[in-house]
Design an enzyme around this catalytic site. Sequence first.
Site, PDB file in Angstrom:
ATOM      1  N   TYR A 104      -3.837  -9.375  16.003  1.00 49.42           N
ATOM      2  CA  TYR A 104      -3.496  -8.425  14.758  1.00 49.42           C
ATOM      3  C   TYR A 104      -4.349  -7.317  15.000  1.00 49.42           C
ATOM      4  CZ  TYR A 104      -3.849  -6.091  10.380  1.00 49.42           C
ATOM      5  OH  TYR A 104      -3.906  -5.176   9.241  1.00 49.42           O
ATOM      6  N   LYS A 112      -4.103  -3.302  16.067  1.00 51.37           N
ATOM      7  CA  LYS A 112      -4.658  -1.963  15.337  1.00 51.37           C
ATOM      8  C   LYS A 112      -5.654  -1.050  16.129  1.00 51.37           C
ATOM      9  CE  LYS A 112      -2.468  -2.545  11.446  1.00 51.37           C
ATOM     10  NZ  LYS A 112      -1.773  -1.237  10.890  1.00 51.37           N
ATOM     11  N   ILE A 137       0.913  -1.191   0.168  1.00 51.02           N
ATOM     12  CA  ILE A 137      -0.013  -0.007   0.139  1.00 51.02           C
ATOM     13  C   ILE A 137       0.741   1.099  -0.068  1.00 51.02           C
ATOM     14  CG2 ILE A 137      -1.659   1.236   1.239  1.00 51.02           C
ATOM     15  CD1 ILE A 137      -2.967  -1.638   2.329  1.00 51.02           C
ATOM     16  N   SER A 179      -7.667  -0.820  10.010  1.00 49.75           N
ATOM     17  CA  SER A 179      -8.175  -1.937   9.228  1.00 49.75           C
ATOM     18  C   SER A 179      -9.625  -2.210   9.873  1.00 49.75           C
ATOM     19  CB  SER A 179      -7.474  -3.190   9.485  1.00 49.75           C
ATOM     20  OG  SER A 179      -7.961  -4.380   8.942  1.00 49.75           O
TER      21      SER A 179
HETATM   22  P1  NAD Z   1       3.355  -4.645   3.458  1.00 51.13           P
HETATM   23  O1  NAD Z   1       3.932  -5.943   4.274  1.00 51.13           O
HETATM   24  O2  NAD Z   1       3.196  -4.765   1.984  1.00 51.13           O
HETATM   25  O3  NAD Z   1       4.090  -3.174   3.894  1.00 51.13           O
HETATM   26  C1  NAD Z   1       4.347  -3.122   5.216  1.00 51.13           C
HETATM   27  C2  NAD Z   1       5.875  -2.703   5.132  1.00 51.13           C
HETATM   28  O4  NAD Z   1       6.309  -2.253   6.235  1.00 51.13           O
HETATM   29  C3  NAD Z   1       6.796  -3.709   4.363  1.00 51.13           C
HETATM   30  O5  NAD Z   1       7.472  -3.104   3.206  1.00 51.13           O
HETATM   31  C4  NAD Z   1       7.857  -3.847   5.613  1.00 51.13           C
HETATM   32  O6  NAD Z   1       9.133  -4.079   5.017  1.00 51.13           O
HETATM   33  C5  NAD Z   1       7.835  -2.862   6.346  1.00 51.13           C
HETATM   34  N1  NAD Z   1       7.824  -3.128   7.795  1.00 51.13           N
HETATM   35  C6  NAD Z   1       7.471  -3.890   8.399  1.00 51.13           C
HETATM   36  N2  NAD Z   1       8.084  -3.767   9.675  1.00 51.13           N
HETATM   37  C7  NAD Z   1       8.901  -2.858   9.788  1.00 51.13           C
HETATM   38  C8  NAD Z   1       9.388  -2.266  10.769  1.00 51.13           C
HETATM   39  N3  NAD Z   1       9.595  -2.630  12.087  1.00 51.13           N
HETATM   40  N4  NAD Z   1      10.374  -1.077  10.634  1.00 51.13           N
HETATM   41  C9  NAD Z   1      10.081  -0.500   9.265  1.00 51.13           C
HETATM   42  N5  NAD Z   1       9.487  -1.096   8.280  1.00 51.13           N
HETATM   43  C10 NAD Z   1       8.722  -2.231   8.508  1.00 51.13           C
HETATM   44  O7  NAD Z   1       1.710  -4.484   3.764  1.00 51.13           O
HETATM   45  P2  NAD Z   1       0.715  -3.622   3.255  1.00 51.13           P
HETATM   46  O8  NAD Z   1      -0.518  -4.436   2.583  1.00 51.13           O
HETATM   47  O9  NAD Z   1       1.235  -2.777   2.428  1.00 51.13           O
HETATM   48  O10 NAD Z   1       0.027  -3.071   4.616  1.00 51.13           O
HETATM   49  C11 NAD Z   1       0.511  -1.713   5.148  1.00 51.13           C
HETATM   50  C12 NAD Z   1      -0.242  -1.322   6.334  1.00 51.13           C
HETATM   51  O11 NAD Z   1      -1.887  -1.655   6.093  1.00 51.13           O
HETATM   52  C13 NAD Z   1      -0.162  -2.347   7.570  1.00 51.13           C
HETATM   53  O12 NAD Z   1       0.138  -1.461   8.708  1.00 51.13           O
HETATM   54  C14 NAD Z   1      -1.183  -3.167   7.311  1.00 51.13           C
HETATM   55  O13 NAD Z   1      -1.577  -3.650   8.472  1.00 51.13           O
HETATM   56  C15 NAD Z   1      -2.471  -2.425   6.903  1.00 51.13           C
HETATM   57  N6  NAD Z   1      -3.551  -3.000   6.246  1.00 51.13           N
HETATM   58  C16 NAD Z   1      -3.436  -3.775   5.340  1.00 51.13           C
HETATM   59  C17 NAD Z   1      -4.192  -4.450   4.625  1.00 51.13           C
HETATM   60  C18 NAD Z   1      -4.068  -5.149   3.446  1.00 51.13           C
HETATM   61  O14 NAD Z   1      -4.920  -6.132   3.182  1.00 51.13           O
HETATM   62  N7  NAD Z   1      -2.937  -4.983   2.676  1.00 51.13           N
HETATM   63  C19 NAD Z   1      -5.705  -4.272   5.016  1.00 51.13           C
HETATM   64  C20 NAD Z   1      -5.704  -3.596   6.347  1.00 51.13           C
HETATM   65  C21 NAD Z   1      -4.643  -2.774   6.821  1.00 51.13           C
HETATM   66  C1  UD1 Z   2      -8.706 -10.701   5.920  1.00 50.28           C
HETATM   67  C2  UD1 Z   2      -8.158 -10.525   7.764  1.00 50.28           C
HETATM   68  C3  UD1 Z   2      -8.303  -9.213   7.938  1.00 50.28           C
HETATM   69  C4  UD1 Z   2      -7.303  -8.404   7.044  1.00 50.28           C
HETATM   70  C5  UD1 Z   2      -7.693  -8.795   5.326  1.00 50.28           C
HETATM   71  C6  UD1 Z   2      -6.962  -7.935   4.665  1.00 50.28           C
HETATM   72  C7  UD1 Z   2      -8.927 -12.628   8.348  1.00 50.28           C
HETATM   73  C8  UD1 Z   2      -9.986 -13.536   9.321  1.00 50.28           C
HETATM   74  N1  UD1 Z   2      -9.377 -11.513   8.315  1.00 50.28           N
HETATM   75  O1  UD1 Z   2      -9.674 -10.488   5.740  1.00 50.28           O
HETATM   76  O2  UD1 Z   2      -7.915  -8.963   9.163  1.00 50.28           O
HETATM   77  O3  UD1 Z   2      -7.714  -6.944   7.189  1.00 50.28           O
HETATM   78  O4  UD1 Z   2      -7.610  -9.876   5.194  1.00 50.28           O
HETATM   79  O5  UD1 Z   2      -7.028  -7.831   3.368  1.00 50.28           O
HETATM   80  O6  UD1 Z   2      -8.105 -13.292   8.015  1.00 50.28           O
HETATM   81  N2  UD1 Z   2     -11.313 -16.760   0.566  1.00 50.28           N
HETATM   82  C9  UD1 Z   2     -11.330 -17.878   0.068  1.00 50.28           C
HETATM   83  N3  UD1 Z   2     -10.453 -18.827  -0.407  1.00 50.28           N
HETATM   84  C10 UD1 Z   2      -8.949 -18.048  -0.309  1.00 50.28           C
HETATM   85  C11 UD1 Z   2      -8.956 -17.057   0.421  1.00 50.28           C
HETATM   86  C12 UD1 Z   2      -9.897 -16.392   0.716  1.00 50.28           C
HETATM   87  O7  UD1 Z   2     -12.563 -18.488  -0.460  1.00 50.28           O
HETATM   88  O8  UD1 Z   2      -8.048 -18.776  -0.656  1.00 50.28           O
HETATM   89  C13 UD1 Z   2     -12.497 -16.089   0.925  1.00 50.28           C
HETATM   90  C14 UD1 Z   2     -12.573 -15.734   2.395  1.00 50.28           C
HETATM   91  O9  UD1 Z   2     -13.307 -16.841   3.061  1.00 50.28           O
HETATM   92  C15 UD1 Z   2     -13.376 -14.513   2.360  1.00 50.28           C
HETATM   93  C16 UD1 Z   2     -12.913 -13.656   1.315  1.00 50.28           C
HETATM   94  O10 UD1 Z   2     -12.191 -14.829   0.467  1.00 50.28           O
HETATM   95  O11 UD1 Z   2     -14.762 -14.834   2.354  1.00 50.28           O
HETATM   96  C17 UD1 Z   2     -11.695 -12.840   1.611  1.00 50.28           C
HETATM   97  O12 UD1 Z   2     -10.709 -13.243   2.292  1.00 50.28           O
HETATM   98  P1  UD1 Z   2      -9.575 -12.720   2.321  1.00 50.28           P
HETATM   99  O13 UD1 Z   2      -8.964 -12.093   1.422  1.00 50.28           O
HETATM  100  O14 UD1 Z   2      -8.685 -13.468   3.318  1.00 50.28           O
HETATM  101  O15 UD1 Z   2      -9.769 -11.408   3.307  1.00 50.28           O
HETATM  102  P2  UD1 Z   2     -10.698 -11.165   4.768  1.00 50.28           P
HETATM  103  O16 UD1 Z   2     -11.117 -12.664   5.405  1.00 50.28           O
HETATM  104  O17 UD1 Z   2     -11.900 -10.191   4.540  1.00 50.28           O
END
Ligand code: NAD
Ligand code: UD1
Length: 345
Positions: free
Chosen positions: A158, A162, A20, A133
């Site tokens: 997790y 958050k 992100i 999140s």
């Molecule tokens: P990501 O793992 O791709 O990015 C996280 C980055 O943080 C990585 O580049 C990693 O190297 C760096 N990092 C980890 N620990 C560190 C540390 N101690 N010091 C410095 N850098 C560090 O993850 P993302 O998907 O880009 O997520 C970014 C943020 O968004 C996270 O906080 C995650 O919890 C939150 N978030 C992500 C999702 C999702 O689905 N991707 C959903 C909701 C919230």
């Molecule tokens: C998950 C995390 C959530 C996090 C989010 C990030 C859990 C319980 N929650 O959410 O905390 O913020 O990812 O994007 O893990 N599915 C399949 N097959 C797969 C993978 C997923 O059927 O191989 C289904 C799941 O059952 C769900 C949907 O796809 O219905 C989305 O799953 P996923 O991408 O893991 O996201 P969340 O469960 O919403």
Amino acid sequence: MSRLDTHRGRVLLTGGAGYIGSHCCVALMQEGYQPVILDNFANARRDVPDRIALAANGPAPQVIEADIRDRTVMETVLAEGGFDAVMHFAGLKSVAESVAHPERYFDINLGGLTVLVAAMAATDTRRLIFSSSATVYDARATGGAISEDAPLGPASPYGHSKLLAEKVLLAQAEADPSWRVGILRYFNPAGAHGTGHIGEEPADPPDNLMPYIAQVASGRRARLQVFGDDYDTPDGTGVRDYIHVADLARGHVASLAALERDGRGHVVNLGTGRGQSVLEMRAAYARVSGREVSFEIRPRRPGDVAQCYCDATRARAVLGFEARHGIDEMCASSWSWTRRREGLA
Ligand code: NAD
Ligand code: UD1
């Protein structure tokens, strides 16, 4: 008047080399900001800054290799950097890993945040946008669209890390009104940059739906396992609110502008306000990529809820933000990123 009022400012992106953060870096560059990445590369490849440059059609951003838990380094970086704001992406994000190793999640997601806040306070840097999140909500207690006032109740370490981080930030802003904090609760980020140069580096095997589907389409995995087809949803499979990562990045730019404009912080959902089922996502990916995406129905995944999608009203009202891209664009961009990454034609 602060620097952001007169020209686009310098923004420190912790975790800016990640999925992100890298997309936000491109969006900031294109809006005329000067992003600087701080990352320890625990979950990012070293060539991400060069690929950001390709995606943004601009110079590679400055990179500081550091760990957010290192207070001395964080203070030095902030004291010397002249930053107008921080976007805090750095952290861990696997629900399953957090159940097995909660200590890692509290150490990095909560401990890392408190170090960052202390370093910001010590250096008079008081604007922060935080990656939260939808996992902070008690999804079971919510029937339909989830608004920001819905009951909170994370179901994993997790999620707790958050929510606790949010509380630290809200307490800080309450204690010192000169702080402006934007808490952004992402729903399900998906897709990649339209150029195919940056995207998600998923765990192996991927935890999340879209990267898993991508690997079935590319032939790396035989079939998608659909976790449950007996939910109370239109086709029985789980429904989620998938938001294009490019829209998410625009939401961050809008959050930064709102912090400046409104003079106060916000807690805002970032999603589309619409839900899509697992089978809808699979079908869209197969259609857009022109590849077979085989699947089999498996038992429900423990901890999953039937549906989770956001009420996007506050994002519109406070940020003027609305998602633009639908699932076809998420699938198309994911596919071009996956093909490039896996060296497919
Ligand atoms: P990501 O793992 O791709 O990015 C996280 C980055 O943080 C990585 O580049 C990693 O190297 C760096 N990092 C980890 N620990 C560190 C540390 N101690 N010091 C410095 N850098 C560090 O993850 P993302 O998907 O880009 O997520 C970014 C943020 O968004 C996270 O906080 C995650 O919890 C939150 N978030 C992500 C999702 C999702 O689905 N991707 C959903 C909701 C919230
Ligand atoms: C998950 C995390 C959530 C996090 C989010 C990030 C859990 C319980 N929650 O959410 O905390 O913020 O990812 O994007 O893990 N599915 C399949 N097959 C797969 C993978 C997923 O059927 O191989 C289904 C799941 O059952 C769900 C949907 O796809 O219905 C989305 O799953 P996923 O991408 O893991 O996201 P969340 O469960 O919403």
